[in-house]
Design a protein around this motif. Structure first.
Motif, mmCIF file in Angstrom:
data_model
loop_
_atom_site.group_PDB
_atom_site.id
_atom_site.type_symbol
_atom_site.label_atom_id
_atom_site.label_comp_id
_atom_site.label_asym_id
_atom_site.label_seq_id
_atom_site.Cartn_x
_atom_site.Cartn_y
_atom_site.Cartn_z
ATOM 1 N N TRP A 1 0.848 -1.190 0.000
ATOM 2 C CA TRP A 1 0.000 0.000 0.000
ATOM 3 C C TRP A 1 0.883 1.239 0.000
ATOM 4 C CZ3 TRP A 1 -3.235 -2.527 4.341
ATOM 5 C CH2 TRP A 1 -4.294 -3.252 3.794
ATOM 6 N N THR A 2 0.312 2.352 -0.401
ATOM 7 C CA THR A 2 1.068 3.599 -0.384
ATOM 8 C C THR A 2 1.228 4.080 1.057
ATOM 9 O OG1 THR A 2 -0.880 5.021 -0.548
ATOM 10 C CG2 THR A 2 0.122 4.279 -2.631
ATOM 11 N N GLY A 3 2.248 4.895 1.256
ATOM 12 C CA GLY A 3 2.446 5.481 2.579
ATOM 13 C C GLY A 3 1.256 6.298 3.019
ATOM 14 N N ALA A 4 0.652 7.024 2.078
ATOM 15 C CA ALA A 4 -0.521 7.845 2.406
ATOM 16 C C ALA A 4 -1.679 6.973 2.878
ATOM 17 C CB ALA A 4 -0.937 8.677 1.198
ATOM 18 N N HIS A 5 -1.875 5.837 2.223
ATOM 19 C CA HIS A 5 -2.982 4.945 2.615
ATOM 20 C C HIS A 5 -2.728 4.366 4.005
ATOM 21 C CE1 HIS A 5 -6.386 2.300 2.112
ATOM 22 N NE2 HIS A 5 -5.634 1.264 2.405
ATOM 23 N N VAL A 6 -1.498 3.968 4.262
ATOM 24 C CA VAL A 6 -1.167 3.411 5.578
ATOM 25 C C VAL A 6 -1.312 4.480 6.662
ATOM 26 C CG1 VAL A 6 0.715 2.437 6.972
ATOM 27 C CG2 VAL A 6 0.293 1.574 4.655
ATOM 28 N N ARG A 7 -0.866 5.709 6.384
ATOM 29 C CA ARG A 7 -1.032 6.791 7.368
ATOM 30 C C ARG A 7 -2.506 7.048 7.647
ATOM 31 N NH1 ARG A 7 3.212 8.781 4.361
ATOM 32 N NH2 ARG A 7 1.868 10.119 3.115
ATOM 33 N N LYS A 8 -3.320 7.049 6.595
ATOM 34 C CA LYS A 8 -4.761 7.283 6.771
ATOM 35 C C LYS A 8 -5.380 6.181 7.636
ATOM 36 C CE LYS A 8 -9.083 7.773 4.300
ATOM 37 N NZ LYS A 8 -9.811 7.469 3.100
ATOM 38 N N MET A 9 -5.033 4.929 7.351
ATOM 39 C CA MET A 9 -5.561 3.819 8.164
ATOM 40 C C MET A 9 -5.132 3.974 9.618
ATOM 41 S SD MET A 9 -5.288 0.331 5.870
ATOM 42 C CE MET A 9 -3.551 0.219 6.168
ATOM 43 N N ALA A 10 -3.875 4.368 9.818
ATOM 44 C CA ALA A 10 -3.363 4.524 11.179
ATOM 45 C C ALA A 10 -4.127 5.608 11.922
ATOM 46 C CB ALA A 10 -1.868 4.849 11.138
ATOM 47 N N ARG A 11 -4.326 6.755 11.282
ATOM 48 C CA ARG A 11 -5.047 7.854 11.949
ATOM 49 C C ARG A 11 -6.480 7.437 12.262
ATOM 50 N NH1 ARG A 11 -0.992 7.823 12.224
ATOM 51 N NH2 ARG A 11 0.651 9.074 11.348
ATOM 52 N N GLU A 12 -7.128 6.736 11.324
ATOM 53 C CA GLU A 12 -8.505 6.276 11.556
ATOM 54 C C GLU A 12 -8.565 5.287 12.716
ATOM 55 O OE1 GLU A 12 -9.695 4.804 7.718
ATOM 56 O OE2 GLU A 12 -10.204 6.816 6.990
ATOM 57 N N ALA A 13 -7.468 4.564 12.940
ATOM 58 C CA ALA A 13 -7.414 3.597 14.036
ATOM 59 C C ALA A 13 -6.916 4.239 15.328
ATOM 60 C CB ALA A 13 -6.506 2.427 13.650
ATOM 61 N N GLY A 14 -6.675 5.560 15.292
ATOM 62 C CA GLY A 14 -6.228 6.264 16.493
ATOM 63 C C GLY A 14 -4.747 6.112 16.781
ATOM 64 N N ALA B 1 5.093 14.936 10.841
ATOM 65 C CA ALA B 1 3.645 14.813 10.680
ATOM 66 C C ALA B 1 2.954 16.150 10.928
ATOM 67 C CB ALA B 1 3.089 13.747 11.633
ATOM 68 N N GLU B 2 3.420 16.885 11.921
ATOM 69 C CA GLU B 2 2.832 18.195 12.212
ATOM 70 C C GLU B 2 3.074 19.176 11.064
ATOM 71 O OE1 GLU B 2 0.692 19.021 14.568
ATOM 72 O OE2 GLU B 2 0.806 16.930 15.208
ATOM 73 N N ARG B 3 4.297 19.151 10.505
ATOM 74 C CA ARG B 3 4.593 20.020 9.350
ATOM 75 C C ARG B 3 3.683 19.682 8.170
ATOM 76 N NH1 ARG B 3 10.036 18.695 10.190
ATOM 77 N NH2 ARG B 3 10.018 17.575 8.212
ATOM 78 N N LEU B 4 3.479 18.385 7.928
ATOM 79 C CA LEU B 4 2.604 17.976 6.824
ATOM 80 C C LEU B 4 1.168 18.422 7.060
ATOM 81 C CD1 LEU B 4 3.920 14.395 6.046
ATOM 82 C CD2 LEU B 4 4.074 16.407 4.583
ATOM 83 N N ARG B 5 0.686 18.250 8.284
ATOM 84 C CA ARG B 5 -0.694 18.670 8.601
ATOM 85 C C ARG B 5 -0.859 20.178 8.413
ATOM 86 N NH1 ARG B 5 -1.321 15.130 13.954
ATOM 87 N NH2 ARG B 5 -1.901 13.172 12.966
ATOM 88 N N LYS B 6 0.128 20.930 8.874
ATOM 89 C CA LYS B 6 0.070 22.384 8.751
ATOM 90 C C LYS B 6 0.070 22.790 7.278
ATOM 91 C CE LYS B 6 2.315 26.631 10.218
ATOM 92 N NZ LYS B 6 3.456 27.231 10.894
ATOM 93 N N ALA B 7 0.932 22.176 6.492
ATOM 94 C CA ALA B 7 1.003 22.496 5.061
ATOM 95 C C ALA B 7 -0.311 22.131 4.359
ATOM 96 C CB ALA B 7 2.160 21.739 4.402
#
Length: 97
Positions: free
Chosen positions: A60-73, A84-90
């Motif tokens: 899976w792509t890194g973006a997909h894995v990050r999304k799954m992780a965030r959805e799982a808390g 991660a904070e820099r990416l969220r801010k951007a």
């Protein structure tokens, strides 16, 4: 030169069998995807592997894995929290990700 005979039309049984295979394969794909997701999330929770390595090995792509992780808390560990904070801010500012 002899013309090629027309191909035989598939029977309704052929179509029904192909439809049954498609449904069976879709069910198997869903099950294997669910199993892979659980393994990926367990690895991220344990923190023993780099998230990029987990994503790469999962297919899976890194973006997909990050999304799954965030959805799982699952939040990024300290090694990746600043990035991660820099990416969220951007993303919030509409900038590049």
């Amino acid at each position: 030169m002899n013309p090629t005979p027309p191909p035989e039309s598939p029977t309704l049984e052929d179509i029904a069998a192909a439809g049954a295979r498609r449904i069976r394969d879709a069910d198997r794909l869903k099950k294997s995807s669910d199993e892979l997701k659980e393994l990926v999330l367990a690895a991220l929770r344990a923190g023993t592997h780099k998230p990029t390595e987990v994503a790469k090995k999962s297919g899976w792509t890194g973006a997909h894995v990050r999304k799954m992780a965030r959805e799982a808390g699952i939040e990024p560990d300290d090694r990746y929290k600043e990035r991660a904070e820099r990416l969220r801010k951007a993303q919030a500012e509409g900038g590049p990700s």
